[in-house]
Scaffold this motif. Structure first.
Motif, PDB file in Angstrom:
ATOM      1  N   LEU A 112       2.685   1.565 -10.077  1.00  0.00           N
ATOM      2  CA  LEU A 112       3.334   0.942 -11.231  1.00  0.00           C
ATOM      3  C   LEU A 112       4.549   0.113 -10.821  1.00  0.00           C
ATOM      4  N   GLU A 113       5.125   0.412  -9.647  1.00  0.00           N
ATOM      5  CA  GLU A 113       6.303  -0.311  -9.202  1.00  0.00           C
ATOM      6  C   GLU A 113       5.921  -1.702  -8.701  1.00  0.00           C
ATOM      7  N   LYS A 114       6.807  -2.654  -8.914  1.00  0.00           N
ATOM      8  CA  LYS A 114       6.570  -4.020  -8.478  1.00  0.00           C
ATOM      9  C   LYS A 114       6.514  -4.096  -6.961  1.00  0.00           C
ATOM     10  N   ALA A 115       5.598  -4.902  -6.446  1.00  0.00           N
ATOM     11  CA  ALA A 115       5.486  -5.097  -5.007  1.00  0.00           C
ATOM     12  C   ALA A 115       6.635  -5.952  -4.494  1.00  0.00           C
ATOM     13  N   GLN A 116       6.831  -5.936  -3.173  1.00  0.00           N
ATOM     14  CA  GLN A 116       7.833  -6.801  -2.576  1.00  0.00           C
ATOM     15  C   GLN A 116       7.503  -8.257  -2.904  1.00  0.00           C
ATOM     16  N   GLU A 117       8.509  -9.017  -3.296  1.00  0.00           N
ATOM     17  CA  GLU A 117       8.257 -10.336  -3.858  1.00  0.00           C
ATOM     18  C   GLU A 117       7.557 -11.278  -2.885  1.00  0.00           C
ATOM     19  N   HIS A 118       7.956 -11.285  -1.610  1.00  0.00           N
ATOM     20  CA  HIS A 118       7.327 -12.254  -0.706  1.00  0.00           C
ATOM     21  C   HIS A 118       5.869 -11.907  -0.426  1.00  0.00           C
ATOM     22  N   ILE A 139      11.613 -23.439   2.704  1.00  0.00           N
ATOM     23  CA  ILE A 139      12.379 -24.051   3.773  1.00  0.00           C
ATOM     24  C   ILE A 139      12.536 -23.053   4.909  1.00  0.00           C
ATOM     25  N   ILE A 140      12.798 -23.569   6.089  1.00  0.00           N
ATOM     26  CA  ILE A 140      12.918 -22.744   7.286  1.00  0.00           C
ATOM     27  C   ILE A 140      14.393 -22.571   7.624  1.00  0.00           C
ATOM     28  N   ILE A 141      14.808 -21.329   7.761  1.00  0.00           N
ATOM     29  CA  ILE A 141      16.173 -21.015   8.171  1.00  0.00           C
ATOM     30  C   ILE A 141      16.137 -20.586   9.635  1.00  0.00           C
ATOM     31  N   VAL A 142      16.754 -21.375  10.511  1.00  0.00           N
ATOM     32  CA  VAL A 142      16.769 -21.094  11.948  1.00  0.00           C
ATOM     33  C   VAL A 142      17.901 -20.107  12.245  1.00  0.00           C
ATOM     34  N   LYS A 143      17.570 -19.067  13.008  1.00  0.00           N
ATOM     35  CA  LYS A 143      18.542 -18.005  13.296  1.00  0.00           C
ATOM     36  C   LYS A 143      19.433 -18.372  14.482  1.00  0.00           C
ATOM     37  N   GLY A 144      20.237 -19.401  14.298  1.00  0.00           N
ATOM     38  CA  GLY A 144      21.140 -19.806  15.365  1.00  0.00           C
ATOM     39  C   GLY A 144      20.767 -21.153  15.959  1.00  0.00           C
ATOM     40  N   ARG A 145      21.774 -21.946  16.318  1.00  0.00           N
ATOM     41  CA  ARG A 145      21.546 -23.287  16.848  1.00  0.00           C
ATOM     42  C   ARG A 145      20.724 -23.284  18.127  1.00  0.00           C
ATOM     43  N   GLU A 146      20.818 -22.202  18.899  1.00  0.00           N
ATOM     44  CA  GLU A 146      20.098 -22.138  20.171  1.00  0.00           C
ATOM     45  C   GLU A 146      18.576 -22.118  19.983  1.00  0.00           C
ATOM     46  N   CYS A 182      12.992 -15.905  -2.659  1.00  0.00           N
ATOM     47  CA  CYS A 182      12.877 -14.704  -1.842  1.00  0.00           C
ATOM     48  C   CYS A 182      12.820 -15.100  -0.376  1.00  0.00           C
ATOM     49  N   PHE A 183      13.219 -14.162   0.479  1.00  0.00           N
ATOM     50  CA  PHE A 183      13.237 -14.386   1.916  1.00  0.00           C
ATOM     51  C   PHE A 183      12.068 -13.649   2.561  1.00  0.00           C
ATOM     52  N   ASP A 184      11.425 -14.313   3.502  1.00  0.00           N
ATOM     53  CA  ASP A 184      10.351 -13.708   4.290  1.00  0.00           C
ATOM     54  C   ASP A 184      10.774 -13.762   5.754  1.00  0.00           C
ATOM     55  N   ASP A 185      11.283 -12.648   6.263  1.00  0.00           N
ATOM     56  CA  ASP A 185      11.800 -12.601   7.631  1.00  0.00           C
ATOM     57  C   ASP A 185      10.653 -12.286   8.574  1.00  0.00           C
ATOM     58  N   CYS A 186       9.925 -13.319   8.979  1.00  0.00           N
ATOM     59  CA  CYS A 186       8.652 -13.109   9.660  1.00  0.00           C
ATOM     60  C   CYS A 186       8.693 -13.433  11.148  1.00  0.00           C
ATOM     61  N   HIS A 187       9.830 -13.866  11.684  1.00  0.00           N
ATOM     62  CA  HIS A 187       9.862 -14.270  13.077  1.00  0.00           C
ATOM     63  C   HIS A 187      11.256 -14.009  13.647  1.00  0.00           C
ATOM     64  N   SER A 188      11.318 -13.804  14.954  1.00  0.00           N
ATOM     65  CA  SER A 188      12.603 -13.511  15.588  1.00  0.00           C
ATOM     66  C   SER A 188      13.533 -14.719  15.612  1.00  0.00           C
ATOM     67  N   ASP A 189      12.972 -15.940  15.554  1.00  0.00           N
ATOM     68  CA  ASP A 189      13.786 -17.158  15.650  1.00  0.00           C
ATOM     69  C   ASP A 189      14.079 -17.814  14.312  1.00  0.00           C
ATOM     70  N   TRP A 190      13.335 -17.476  13.275  1.00  0.00           N
ATOM     71  CA  TRP A 190      13.540 -18.096  11.971  1.00  0.00           C
ATOM     72  C   TRP A 190      13.080 -17.164  10.860  1.00  0.00           C
ATOM     73  N   PHE A 191      13.460 -17.487   9.621  1.00  0.00           N
ATOM     74  CA  PHE A 191      12.862 -16.853   8.457  1.00  0.00           C
ATOM     75  C   PHE A 191      12.635 -17.925   7.401  1.00  0.00           C
ATOM     76  N   ILE A 192      11.830 -17.598   6.427  1.00  0.00           N
ATOM     77  CA  ILE A 192      11.413 -18.560   5.411  1.00  0.00           C
ATOM     78  C   ILE A 192      12.058 -18.195   4.078  1.00  0.00           C
ATOM     79  N   LEU A 193      12.601 -19.180   3.415  1.00  0.00           N
ATOM     80  CA  LEU A 193      13.138 -19.018   2.070  1.00  0.00           C
ATOM     81  C   LEU A 193      12.218 -19.754   1.107  1.00  0.00           C
TER      82      LEU A 193
END
Length: 218
Positions: free
Chosen positions: A12-18, A65-72, A116-127
């Motif tokens: 009955l509880e809502k699933a995770q949005e992403h 959009i893609i959020i890069v986890k750091g300029r490197e 919602c955020f989808d943190d699917c990779h070590s170098d980036w996540f998706i918004l």
């Protein structure tokens, strides 16, 4: 791609949005939802899950959009997405990212959209920015998995193009009877015994009529 057998239960509880973005795509995440209008892969009627049927939030993605986890990481991430028309932002710190996101949302008119955020990779996540529509369905969660050691009886019964979700107790019991290997050495017998034990624990002992279904992909 190998065999994947997954035990899901309606909740009955809502699933995770992403995870809801997989609705109708034939992809099942840790949590998700089924909707009535796309219920043709089950071997039971939609009302089989009547205790859990409700209006579920079905998302329509407006933009991601893609959020890069750091300029490197920027060069590598940019090359990875070079064939896609995606906006890339760099997270140098949380305050800077929040400012840039507010500017982006104001420019695009996204201030009132859900996100919602989808943190699917070590170098980036998706918004993801999206809208939702209420549709009749039910939420579910993953409660068990099995990936190997099924004999030909399993493939003959469960692996076909039309039905991939099985919700009856006899389906689970039949699948349990198919946990096997066609080898006779003692080491393999011990492995089969362990697989049977794990399958029984995750699928048979945990079965709940009207909530459980077994999803098969290969």
């Amino acid at each position: 791609m190998g065999l994947d057998i997954t035990h899901y239960k309606a909740i009955l509880e809502k699933a995770q949005e992403h995870h809801l973005f997989y609705i109708g795509e034939g992809i099942y995440a840790q949590t998700g939802a089924e909707i009535k209008e796309k219920f043709d892969t089950f071997n039971v009627d939609f009302d089989h899950f009547s205790n859990y049927i409700q209006e579920v939030d079905v998302p329509t993605e407006v933009e991601s959009i893609i959020i890069v986890k750091g300029r490197e990481h920027f060069k590598k991430v940019k090359e990875h997405f070079q064939s896609q028309d995606r906006v890339l932002l760099i997270r140098e710190n949380e305050e800077q990212l929040e400012r840039e996101l507010k500017d982006f949302e104001k420019k695009k008119g996204y201030q009132n959209l859900k996100k919602c955020f989808d943190d699917c990779h070590s170098d980036w996540f998706i918004l993801k920015y999206y809208t939702t529509e209420k549709k009749e369905g039910f939420y579910f969660k993953r409660v068990g998995e099995h990936q190997k050691g099924m004999n030909d009886k399993f493939w003959n019964k469960f692996c076909n193009e039309n039905t991939s979700n099985f919700a009856l107790k006899e389906d689970f019991n039949y699948a349990f009877s198919c946990v096997d290997y066609d080898y006779l050495d003692s080491d393999m017998k011990e492995e089969v015994a362990l697989m049977k034990q794990e399958f029984k624990k995750s699928f048979i002992d945990n079965f709940e009529l009207g909530a459980s279904f077994m999803s098969v992909s290969y």
